[in-house]
Every structure is written in C-alpha cells, then in structure tokens.
Design a protein around this motif. Structure first.
Motif, PDB file in Angstrom:
ATOM      1  N   GLY A   1     -10.828  -4.556   3.173  1.00 26.19           N
ATOM      2  CA  GLY A   1     -10.946  -3.301   2.278  1.00 26.19           C
ATOM      3  C   GLY A   1      -9.796  -2.209   3.177  1.00 26.19           C
ATOM      4  N   PRO A   2      -9.507  -1.769   4.671  1.00 25.83           N
ATOM      5  CA  PRO A   2      -8.937  -0.590   4.822  1.00 25.83           C
ATOM      6  C   PRO A   2      -7.128  -1.215   4.337  1.00 25.83           C
TER       7      PRO A   2
ATOM      8  N   ASP B   1       2.161   5.107   9.916  1.00 30.25           N
ATOM      9  CA  ASP B   1       2.918   4.368   8.288  1.00 30.25           C
ATOM     10  C   ASP B   1       2.495   5.410   7.379  1.00 30.25           C
ATOM     11  N   VAL B   2       0.919   4.790   7.679  1.00 31.21           N
ATOM     12  CA  VAL B   2      -0.028   5.172   6.481  1.00 31.21           C
ATOM     13  C   VAL B   2       0.451   6.512   5.568  1.00 31.21           C
ATOM     14  N   ALA B   3       0.589   7.789   6.542  1.00 34.35           N
ATOM     15  CA  ALA B   3       0.799   8.965   6.648  1.00 34.35           C
ATOM     16  C   ALA B   3       2.250   8.940   5.757  1.00 34.35           C
ATOM     17  N   VAL B   4       3.230   8.876   6.101  1.00 38.06           N
ATOM     18  CA  VAL B   4       4.812   8.712   6.199  1.00 38.06           C
ATOM     19  C   VAL B   4       4.211   7.858   4.696  1.00 38.06           C
TER      20      VAL B   4
ATOM     21  N   LEU C   1       0.555  -2.599   5.854  1.00 42.93           N
ATOM     22  CA  LEU C   1      -0.576  -3.486   5.277  1.00 42.93           C
ATOM     23  C   LEU C   1      -0.394  -5.300   6.487  1.00 42.93           C
ATOM     24  N   ARG C   2       0.342  -5.443   6.981  1.00 41.95           N
ATOM     25  CA  ARG C   2       0.646  -6.810   8.153  1.00 41.95           C
ATOM     26  C   ARG C   2       0.220  -5.802   9.896  1.00 41.95           C
ATOM     27  N   GLY C   3      -0.147  -5.652   9.529  1.00 43.75           N
ATOM     28  CA  GLY C   3      -0.653  -4.499  10.857  1.00 43.75           C
ATOM     29  C   GLY C   3      -2.776  -4.327   9.684  1.00 43.75           C
ATOM     30  N   VAL C   4      -2.886  -4.523   9.412  1.00 47.88           N
ATOM     31  CA  VAL C   4      -4.348  -4.468   8.558  1.00 47.88           C
ATOM     32  C   VAL C   4      -4.859  -6.157   8.551  1.00 47.88           C
ATOM     33  N   LEU C   5      -3.944  -6.580   8.273  1.00 45.86           N
ATOM     34  CA  LEU C   5      -4.200  -8.061   7.416  1.00 45.86           C
ATOM     35  C   LEU C   5      -4.101  -9.075   8.592  1.00 45.86           C
TER      36      LEU C   5
ATOM     37  N   GLY D   1      -5.882   2.402  13.383  1.00 41.77           N
ATOM     38  CA  GLY D   1      -4.043   1.739  13.810  1.00 41.77           C
ATOM     39  C   GLY D   1      -2.946   2.209  13.465  1.00 41.77           C
ATOM     40  N   VAL D   2      -2.531   2.074  11.928  1.00 42.33           N
ATOM     41  CA  VAL D   2      -1.586   2.264  11.498  1.00 42.33           C
ATOM     42  C   VAL D   2      -1.192   3.440  10.584  1.00 42.33           C
TER      43      VAL D   2
END
Length: 266
Positions: free
Chosen positions: A141-142, A231-234, A215-219, A227-228
């Motif tokens: 989902g995230p 990176d998502v904001a950038v 993506l790697r942080g989440v998956l 937590g990411v």
C-alpha cells in the motif's frame, strides 16, 4: 477518462495482435530472475553490509532495482515513441484537431506502455518471490504512491522528448542520458553511498535515487511511509518542477509546429 481508456484499449488491441512479441516481452523478463538469483546469492556475503538500510538480502535489492528500471524505461520512451509514430503516420495532427484536451491525448497515447510496464514489473516481483526474495507484502500500500511519484517524475522527461520531436523532428539523447545515469548512478545495482564522491553529487540530481531508496525502505525494510518521508518529498518536488518545465516546453513546441506546419511535413 473514457477517451484515455479508449486510446489505451486501442494500443492494447494492437499489441495483442502480435501475440508472440507480447508473450516474449513478459517471458524474457521473467527469465532474468534466474541469473539475478544466482549472482545475488554469490555476492550476498559481500553486499549484506553494503546495502544496510535498503534491505538485508541482495537478491531483493536487485529485483526492486530492476522493477523500477522496467517502469522508468517505459515512462521515458512511451510518449516520444507515440508522438514519433503519430507524426510519421499522420494521425497525430488529426488527433490534435479534435476538441479533446492535449493532456488527455498524450495520456492515452502513452498510457498502455506505462501500464504494461507496471504489469511486467509486478510479474518480475512475483517470480522473484517464488525464488525466495524477501518482500514486505503488507507494505505494498505505501509502496504504490512512491511508484506513482516515480512515474510522475519521469513522464516530464518523456514529454520534453516529445516536444523536441515536434520542434526538431528528433527526441535527442535526453531520455537515454537520464536512463543511463539512473541505472548506473541511481542505485539500481548498488546503493548510492558507494559511488565515488565526485559522482555522488550526480546521483542526487536523479529522481530514481530517491524513489528507489524509498521503495526499498518500504518493501525490504518494512518501514512505514513516514520513515521514507524525506525521500518521498524530494521525489514529489522533482515531479512538480519537471512537470511545469515540460508543459511549458511542450506548449512552445506545439505552437511552433502549428505555426510552421511541420506536422504535415512527415
């Protein structure tokens, strides 16, 4: 949305008429899992410490990288290829004379390639899971909005390529340059922190760097979306800034093409 769906469906039917090519495009991708599996397992002892923070299993690290490359490649080339084909066969000029908004036409013309790339990337992930890739499935989902932002950050580069086709009859090397830099400096095969300092600054200019890390942080790490967030904001900032620049470029190119009648010269 109905018009976008109609254009995507037309592209789907055209691709389906070449069934062998359609099947090979999926099966070839799946076969790449096997060599990656053996190479990743052989390098696992060496890479385990290097990839900390972006997963613990090098096989999963590589697969997420290949997934993103698959989607980004389609995103970079879908629009320039569609515009080039439309100009060459004369259909693009006819489409632009309809009352349909330009953004709807562009989304419909490139939508199939991007959606099919997502399907292929999903098949790649499922095949890798069958070989033992460690993926936090409950974090899909995230992961989805991150993937969408990655697409949105690279669509403008394809749009600029399309603008160059309208104005100069060639897309130029922009998409290829971005793809090459993203593959080798965006963290596809190794984390960006191992890149020499004089090149690491280039990786910071690539949307893929932030998208892959998130993506790697989440998956692979199972991190929550928060937590990411950096990176998502950038990545979101890349999407906004590049979209504005590409829209301006495409409008100028389309205006130039209409004024000079260059669409009819093909």
């Amino acid at each position: 949305m109905a018009k976008i769906g109609a254009l995507v469906r037309a592209a789907w039917l055209a691709a389906l008429s070449y069934r062998l090519g359609f099947i090979l495009s999926v099966s070839t991708l799946l076969f790449t899992v096997v060599p990656f599996y053996f190479v990743a397992n052989a390098l696992q002892p060496t890479m385990a410490g290097v990839i900390q923070g972006e997963g613990h299993q090098y096989f999963g690290f590589l697969i997420v990288g290949m997934m993103v490359v698959t989607v980004v490649t389609a995103t970079l080339y879908a629009l320039p290829n569609a515009i080039s084909a439309g100009v060459a066969n004369g259909t693009l000029e006819a489409l632009f004379t309809t009352p349909t908004p330009v953004w709807v036409l562009l989304a419909g013309l490139s939508g199939y390639e991007v959606l099919f790339a997502i399907v292929r990337a999903t098949a790649l992930l499922l095949a890798a899971a069958a070989f033992g890739a460690h993926v936090a499935w409950d974090r899909m989902g995230p992961a989805l909005p991150i993937l969408i932002l990655l697409i949105l950050a690279h669509i403008p580069i394809g749009l600029i390529g399309g603008a160059m086709i309208l104005a100069f009859r060639t897309a130029g090397p922009l998409s290829q340059i971005v793809l090459t830099l993203s593959v080798f400096l965006g963290g596809t095969y190794y984390p960006t922190h191992v890149i020499p300092g004089w090149l690491e600054g280039v990786s910071g200019l690539l949307p893929m760097t932030y998208g892959l890390r998130a993506l790697r942080g989440v998956l692979l790490e199972g991190l929550p979306f928060a937590g990411v967030a950096r990176d998502v904001a950038v990545l979101a900032a890349f999407a906004v800034v590049l979209t504005v620049a590409s829209v301006l470029a495409f409008r100028a190119a389309l205006k130039y093409a209409k004024r000079t009648g260059s669409l009819a010269q093909y």
